[in-house]
Design a protein around this motif. Structure first.
Motif, PDB file in Angstrom:
ATOM      1  N   CYS A  77       0.992  -1.177  -0.283  1.00 29.98           N
ATOM      2  CA  CYS A  77       0.169  -0.337   0.518  1.00 29.98           C
ATOM      3  C   CYS A  77       0.850   1.023  -0.205  1.00 29.98           C
ATOM      4  N   GLY A  78       0.349   3.001  -0.255  1.00 32.04           N
ATOM      5  CA  GLY A  78       1.217   3.369  -0.161  1.00 32.04           C
ATOM      6  C   GLY A  78       0.096   4.763   0.129  1.00 32.04           C
ATOM      7  N   ILE A  79      -0.094   4.418   1.484  1.00 32.23           N
ATOM      8  CA  ILE A  79      -0.986   5.485   1.893  1.00 32.23           C
ATOM      9  C   ILE A  79       0.068   5.718   3.364  1.00 32.23           C
ATOM     10  N   GLY A  80      -0.780   7.690   4.321  1.00 32.83           N
ATOM     11  CA  GLY A  80       0.696   7.895   4.864  1.00 32.83           C
ATOM     12  C   GLY A  80       0.516   7.115   6.336  1.00 32.83           C
ATOM     13  N   ARG A  81      -0.335   6.133   6.533  1.00 37.31           N
ATOM     14  CA  ARG A  81       0.448   5.193   7.822  1.00 37.31           C
ATOM     15  C   ARG A  81       0.474   3.826   6.944  1.00 37.31           C
ATOM     16  N   PRO A  82       1.094   3.334   7.065  1.00 38.91           N
ATOM     17  CA  PRO A  82       1.147   1.590   5.661  1.00 38.91           C
ATOM     18  C   PRO A  82       0.623   1.060   6.887  1.00 38.91           C
ATOM     19  N   MET A  83       1.374   0.678   8.772  1.00 38.07           N
ATOM     20  CA  MET A  83       0.342  -0.210   9.303  1.00 38.07           C
ATOM     21  C   MET A  83      -0.546  -0.082   9.740  1.00 38.07           C
ATOM     22  N   LYS A  84      -1.206   1.346   9.767  1.00 32.03           N
ATOM     23  CA  LYS A  84      -2.936   0.807  10.029  1.00 32.03           C
ATOM     24  C   LYS A  84      -3.491  -0.555   9.145  1.00 32.03           C
ATOM     25  N   PHE A  85      -2.585  -0.364   7.707  1.00 26.29           N
ATOM     26  CA  PHE A  85      -3.442  -1.249   6.655  1.00 26.29           C
ATOM     27  C   PHE A  85      -3.021  -2.638   7.583  1.00 26.29           C
ATOM     28  N   VAL A  86      -2.086  -3.287   8.268  1.00 26.49           N
ATOM     29  CA  VAL A  86      -1.735  -4.496   8.259  1.00 26.49           C
ATOM     30  C   VAL A  86      -2.567  -4.153   9.688  1.00 26.49           C
ATOM     31  N   GLU A  87      -2.365  -3.634  10.758  1.00 25.41           N
ATOM     32  CA  GLU A  87      -3.741  -3.462  11.988  1.00 25.41           C
ATOM     33  C   GLU A  87      -5.411  -4.089  11.441  1.00 25.41           C
ATOM     34  N   THR A  88      -5.431  -3.465  10.140  1.00 24.51           N
ATOM     35  CA  THR A  88      -7.080  -3.890   9.670  1.00 24.51           C
ATOM     36  C   THR A  88      -6.665  -5.493   9.386  1.00 24.51           C
ATOM     37  N   LEU A  89      -5.655  -5.347   8.584  1.00 22.84           N
ATOM     38  CA  LEU A  89      -6.264  -6.895   8.238  1.00 22.84           C
ATOM     39  C   LEU A  89      -6.464  -8.102   9.471  1.00 22.84           C
ATOM     40  N   GLY A  90      -5.365  -7.916  10.396  1.00 16.01           N
ATOM     41  CA  GLY A  90      -4.569  -8.263  11.346  1.00 16.01           C
ATOM     42  C   GLY A  90      -6.165  -8.525  12.336  1.00 16.01           C
ATOM     43  N   ALA A  91      -7.058  -7.793  12.527  1.00 15.69           N
ATOM     44  CA  ALA A  91      -7.925  -6.904  12.747  1.00 15.69           C
ATOM     45  C   ALA A  91      -9.233  -8.387  12.600  1.00 15.69           C
ATOM     46  N   ILE A  92      -9.077  -8.974  11.020  1.00 16.89           N
ATOM     47  CA  ILE A  92     -10.308  -8.861  10.551  1.00 16.89           C
ATOM     48  C   ILE A  92     -10.354 -10.907  10.183  1.00 16.89           C
ATOM     49  N   GLY A  93      -8.992 -11.131  10.546  1.00 10.42           N
ATOM     50  CA  GLY A  93      -8.792 -12.407  11.308  1.00 10.42           C
ATOM     51  C   GLY A  93      -7.139 -12.448   9.807  1.00 10.42           C
ATOM     52  N   THR A  94      -6.595 -11.773   9.198  1.00  5.66           N
ATOM     53  CA  THR A  94      -5.465 -12.516   8.299  1.00  5.66           C
ATOM     54  C   THR A  94      -4.697 -13.630   9.390  1.00  5.66           C
ATOM     55  N   ARG A  95      -4.005 -14.628   9.563  1.00  8.82           N
ATOM     56  CA  ARG A  95      -3.141 -15.004  10.160  1.00  8.82           C
ATOM     57  C   ARG A  95      -2.265 -14.548  10.516  1.00  8.82           C
ATOM     58  N   ASN A  96      -0.969 -14.301   9.118  1.00  8.47           N
ATOM     59  CA  ASN A  96      -0.167 -13.728   9.655  1.00  8.47           C
ATOM     60  C   ASN A  96       0.540 -12.110   7.515  1.00  8.47           C
ATOM     61  N   ALA A  97       0.978 -11.307   7.914  1.00 10.55           N
ATOM     62  CA  ALA A  97       0.689 -10.387   7.146  1.00 10.55           C
ATOM     63  C   ALA A  97       2.160  -9.846   6.268  1.00 10.55           C
ATOM     64  N   VAL A  98       2.825  -9.913   5.588  1.00  4.77           N
ATOM     65  CA  VAL A  98       4.207  -9.365   6.287  1.00  4.77           C
ATOM     66  C   VAL A  98       4.143  -7.870   4.141  1.00  4.77           C
ATOM     67  N   LEU A  99       4.556  -6.866   5.504  1.00  8.17           N
ATOM     68  CA  LEU A  99       4.210  -5.260   4.162  1.00  8.17           C
ATOM     69  C   LEU A  99       4.653  -5.324   3.156  1.00  8.17           C
ATOM     70  N   ARG A 100       4.736  -4.994   2.512  1.00 11.91           N
ATOM     71  CA  ARG A 100       5.968  -3.977   1.483  1.00 11.91           C
ATOM     72  C   ARG A 100       4.957  -3.178   1.618  1.00 11.91           C
TER      73      ARG A 100
END
Length: 334
Positions: A234-257
Motif C-alpha cells: 500500500c501507499g498510504i499515510g500510515r501503512p501499518m494501519k493497513f496491517v492492523e486492519t488485516l489482523g483485526a479481520i483475521g488474516t493469519r500473517n501479513a508481510v508488509l511492503r
C-alpha cells in the motif's frame, strides 16, 4: 511523501533545531487562514487534517457524502486532485479519467457521488453548484481561506495523534494545533489510542464536540482474507494501519511492503510484488486507494487481477452527534 522518523519523536534533536522554522510556518499559515473566503450559494463542509499524512480523512468524506445523499440532498465532493496532472475544475469520470489525471482519492470519491477536482477551490465549487450540487463536501482545504466553509471537521489518527507536536518541517503539523482546533467546529478521532484520547480531552475542554470513528472493512472482502497469509502492499499515510486492519479481520500473517503515500506503481513494482508472492506463496492484498492505480501496463494489470482488495468505510460511534452537526446545513440555515 514518507514521514521522517523524527516526526514521531518529541525529543528529537533535529525536531528541536527545526522548531523555529516550524513556528514561522505556523504563523504564516494561521495568518493566511484568517482570510475571508468566497461564499457560494450552497453550504460547504470541509473535512481536513491538522497534520500532513493520512488520518482517515478520505473515508470520513465519503461517509458524510453518503449520509447527506441518503437525506435526499444532491451532494458533490470537491477535491484538489492530489497526484493528478489535471488542474481542473473538472468533473471526475472514472470511465475516462485515471489516477494520473485526477488522483487516487478523487477516483474513489466518484464511486460515491459526483466529484469535482480543482486546484482553485472556488472555481471547483462554482462548477459543482452549476452541476446541481445542493451541498459540497470538501476533501482537505482546511488551511486554505479561499472558499468560505459552513462546517469544518478536523480528523486525527487516534493511534499517532500529532506525532512530535511540532510544525513543518520540524514535525507533521501544518500549524500549531490549538489555533487550528479553535477554527474548527468539531474533532474527528479515527481509531483508538492514547494520543487520540488526549486530543479528545483537549477538544472537549475547548468546547468542541468530539466524534469517534473507526474504519470498517467490507464484510465480503474481509471474509475472503480470513486465515490467509498475505503480502500486503500500500501507499498510504500510515501503512501499518493497513496491517492492523488485516489482523483485526483475521488474516493469519501479513508481510508488509509499504510505499510512499499516493505512490504511482510502476511495471517494475508490479513485477517485484508478483515475484515475491510466487516465491512465498502469499496472497497479494491492497487497499482500494492503491487498487485504482494498478492500470496502464501489462504487469500492473496482471497484478490487479491477482490482488485481493480490502475496501473500508468510516463508521461513526455516535451518528446522532454527526447528524446534529449536519442538521443546520440540511435546514438551509448556514
Amino acid at each position: 511523501m514518507k514521514a521522517p522518523a523524527f516526526w514521531s519523536q518529541p525529543e528529537s534533536p533535529l525536531g528541536r533545531v527545526l522548531d523555529p522554522l516550524g513556528r514561522l510556518v505556523s504563523a504564516v499559515t494561521l495568518g493566511r487562514m484568517d482570510g475571508v473566503g468566497t461564499r457560494i450559494g450552497v453550504p460547504v463542509i470541509c473535512v481536513g487534517n491538522p497534520t500532513v499524512g493520512g488520518a482517515g480523512k478520505t473515508p470520513v468524506v465519503a461517509t458524510i457524502a453518503r449520509r447527506l445523499n441518503a437525506s435526499g440532498r444532491a451532494v458533490s465532493i470537491l477535491a484538489r486532485g492530489y497526484g493528478g496532472a489535471q488542474k481542473g475544475p473538472v468533473r471526475v469520470e472514472p470511465a475516462r479519467h485515471g489516477a494520473n489525471d485526477v488522483g487516487d482519492e478523487a477516483l474513489l470519491h466518484a464511486r460515491v457521488t459526483p466529484t469535482i477536482i480543482a486546484r482553485d477551490r472556488v472555481q471547483g465549487a462554482i462548477l459543482a453548484e452549476a452541476g446541481g450540487a445542493e451541498i459540497i463536501v470538501m476533501d482537505d482545504g482546511f488551511q486554505s481561506p479561499a472558499l468560505a466553509k459552513d462546517l469544518s471537521l478536523l480528523v486525527v489518527d487516534g493511534a499517532v495523534g500529532l506525532g512530535n507536536g511540532r510544525v513543518l518541517p520540524a514535525g507533521p503539523l501544518r500549524a500549531a494545533f490549538a489555533p487550528q482546533l479553535a477554527r474548527a467546529d468539531a474533532l474527528v478521532v479515527m481509531g483508538q489510542g492514547a494520543a487520540g484520547e488526549a486530543l479528545s480531552v483537549l477538544a472537549r475542554a475547548s468546547g468542541k464536540p468530539v466524534l469517534k470513528a473507526r474504519l470498517a472493512p467490507n464484510p465480503q472482502s474481509a471474509a475472503a482474507l480470513v486465515g490467509r497469509d498475505v503480502l500486503a502492499f500500500c501507499g498510504i499515510g500510515r501503512p501499518m494501519k493497513f496491517v492492523e486492519t488485516l489482523g483485526a479481520i483475521g488474516t493469519r500473517n501479513a508481510v508488509l511492503r509499504p510505499f510512499a503515500d499516493h505512490h504511482v506503481y510502476s511495471e517494475a513494482d508490479a513485477a517485484r510484488l508478483m515475484t515475491e508472492a510466487d516465491a512465498t506463496g502469499l496472497t497479494l492484498v491492497t487497499t482500494e486507494k492503491d487498487a485504482v492505480k494498478l492500470v496502464g501496463g501489462p504487469e500492473r494489470l496482471r497484478l490487479a487481477a491477482r490482488t485481493l482488495v480490502l475496501p473500508v468505510q468510516a463508521v461513526f460511534a455516535d451518528e446522532g452527534l454527526l447528524d446534529e452537526l449536519l442538521a443546520p446545513l440540511l435546514a438551509g440555515s448556514v
